[in-house]
Design an enzyme around this catalytic site. Structure first.
Site, PDB file in Angstrom:
ATOM      1  N   SER A   1      -0.143   5.952  38.250  1.00  0.00           N
ATOM      2  CA  SER A   1       0.579   5.717  37.008  1.00  0.00           C
ATOM      3  C   SER A   1       1.232   4.343  37.001  1.00  0.00           C
ATOM      4  O   SER A   1       1.902   3.956  37.963  1.00  0.00           O
ATOM      5  CB  SER A   1       1.614   6.833  36.800  1.00  0.00           C
ATOM      6  N   LYS A   2       1.003   3.646  35.910  1.00  0.00           N
ATOM      7  CA  LYS A   2       1.564   2.306  35.759  1.00  0.00           C
ATOM      8  C   LYS A   2       3.091   2.373  35.814  1.00  0.00           C
ATOM      9  O   LYS A   2       3.754   1.504  36.358  1.00  0.00           O
ATOM     10  CB  LYS A   2       1.066   1.717  34.434  1.00  0.00           C
TER      11      LYS A   2
END
Ligand code: GLU
Length: 478
Positions: free
Chosen positions: A251-252
């Protein structure tokens, strides 16, 4: 019927690796079947809107060669392709759905204004006995005409189990009791994702919907909407998430690399694309290196895997190295040039590229690998001690003193000629090649491991700098 898939990103300002992989599978499902790949921008969640974000989506897809057949910038027969430009359509269909019994007007949500987002709180509405559901339609319409704010909420009237088929997960059963009567149209007239995806996929004649498996649990709700309108649902292809490790999704938001981050770290877009194609799909044999065109030929969705794939940067780095080696010398040199900015102009950059190409796995390794070309790092004379090369400080000093006058008189400054020259210095003095080459390499680099051997480094540095460094090393050893 022609296969039509769509990539429907929300403009978040970066291209998440999982999203790019979804886009790739969508693209490949269409292209392996002669179909169309459509780009639709899902920007109805205005709170998440990020300036310039759509551009990043365009650039990324173009950069990896996934060209779309219809989309906001090029149009098509089913536009507009940006959800915020389709606003009147959603309202029209929402009212129609109410008439058809698939939804109802709800006025009580206004008390908790701001809550009916895309993430619509399931707890609040699971088995919600919404009092508004029982308001006679005429009365509800009158209240709307009088200007009262409202939302449109889905009706889940069915009981029992919903069954639908998914290409990756097979038959899926979900109890209707688990579904919430969520908001479809918000009070600002914008749809939630749960409504817009159905309306758009139908109107755009999408045949295959590919998306993350987090949408599986809502799919029966979408099917109820298709059913109420009398429309055929698409083929569903839910894909498992890309994981950082066994427990966590990539996840960014948690700082994991996006596509742009990886490119900035020196990974080639083609290698990233190749790597993510195999994160959840396999060709059925041992092949690992695929161009997009090759994938288009051999992709088939029945080889999509339902177990989550772990993003393995070591594997990507290895694959990137393969791509670097497959570039032509000119292509590599062109890419490498932008990493040479801090190096002295006296360097033979083409020779440097030739030395680096076989040895590095990412372009971002270049500055670290080449810093010694600008300046010899501090090093201890003990570096000349090397058992395998049979060298020590005395042998090194002797070697460098023998080499210096010969190099001073060498005119043809090529790797081949320098190599032959140094070999003959060894032979003439009854020394091993390593006893000459190793000290020269240390003198030129100040490092135990270098990209390229002694004579390659001499070529990269040029004659003047090479002589300067040999003289300095003699001084240091004396
Ligand atoms: N806009 C949604 C997302 O970014 C798209 C999901 C879908 O493909 O339907 O997650």
């Amino acid at each position: 019927m022609k296969t039509r898939t769509r990539f429907a990103p929300s403009p978040t300002g970066y291209m998440h690796i999982g999203n790019l992989r979804t886009a790739l599978y969508e693209y490949l499902i269409a292209k392996s079947d002669g179909g169309d790949f459509i780009l639709r921008i899902e920007d109805t969640d205005q709170k998440r809107y990020v300036e310039g974000a759509t551009d990043i989506i365009y650039k990324t897809l173009k950069r990896v060669g996934m060209n779309w057949d219809e989309g906001p910038d090029i149009g098509g027969n089913y536009g507009p392709y940006v959800q915020s430009e389709r606003k009147p359509l959603y309202a029209e269909y929402a009212h129609k759905l109410v008439e058809l019994g698939g939804a109802h007007y709800c006025f009580c949500a206004q008390k908790e204004e701001g809550k009916e987002t895309d993430e619509d709180t399931p707890e609040a509405h699971i088995k919600l006995k919404d009092p508004c559901k029982h308001i006679p339609l005429d009365e509800a319409k009158a209240r709307i005409s009088a200007g009262e704010p409202f939302v449109v909420r889905q009706n889940i009237n069915k009981k029992g189990t919903s069954i639908f088929h998914d290409v990756v997960y097979g038959d899926i059963e979900i109890d209707y009791d688990e579904l919430d009567e969520g908001v479809l149209l918000k009070s600002d007239g914008l749809p939630t994702y749960n409504f817009a995806n159905v309306i758009d996929d139908h109107l755009m004649q999408i045949t295959h919907v590919v998306r993350g498996n987090e949408y599986i649990s809502s799919t029966p709700k979408y099917n109820l909407i298709y059913e109420a309108f009398g429309w055929t649902p698409p083929v569903y292809v839910h894909v498992p998430p890309v994981m950082k490790d066994a427990q966590h999704k990539l996840s960014k938001r948690n700082g994991d690399a996006s596509f742009q981050d990886l490119v900035a770290k020196g990974y080639l877009p083609e290698a990233i694309l190749n790597y993510i194609a195999l994160l959840g799909w396999n060709p059925g044999d041992e092949r690992e290196i695929f161009s997009l065109q090759e994938l288009e030929k051999c992709f088939s969705s029945d080889r999509l895997n339902k177990s989550p794939a772990i993003f393995d940067i070591t594997k990507l780095t290895w694959m990137n190295g393969c791509y670097i080696r497959n570039l032509s010398a000119e292509e590599f040199h062109k890419l490498a040039m932008s990493y040479y900015a801090d190096l002295p102009q006296s360097i033979d950059f083409a020779a440097l590229s030739a030395v680096l190409q076989p040895r590095i796995d990412t372009l971002a390794q270049i500055p670290e690998e080449t810093a010694f070309l600008a300046e010899v790092p501090e090093y201890a004379n003990e570096l000349y001690l090397n058992k395998k090369m049979k060298t020590d400080m005395d042998i090194a000093l002797k070697a460098l003193c023998l080499v210096l006058p010969i190099l001073e008189n060498t005119e043809v400054w090529t790797n081949e000629n320098l190599f032959e020259t140094l070999k003959s210095v060894a032979m003439d003095n009854m020394m091993k090649n390593g006893q000459i080459l190793y000290p020269v390499r240390i003198a030129l680099s100040g490092k135990e491991t270098t990209p390229g051997g002694a004579t390659e480094l001499a070529c990269v540095l040029g004659k003047t700098e090479t002589l300067k460094r040999v003289r300095k090393a003699i001084e240091k050893l004396s």
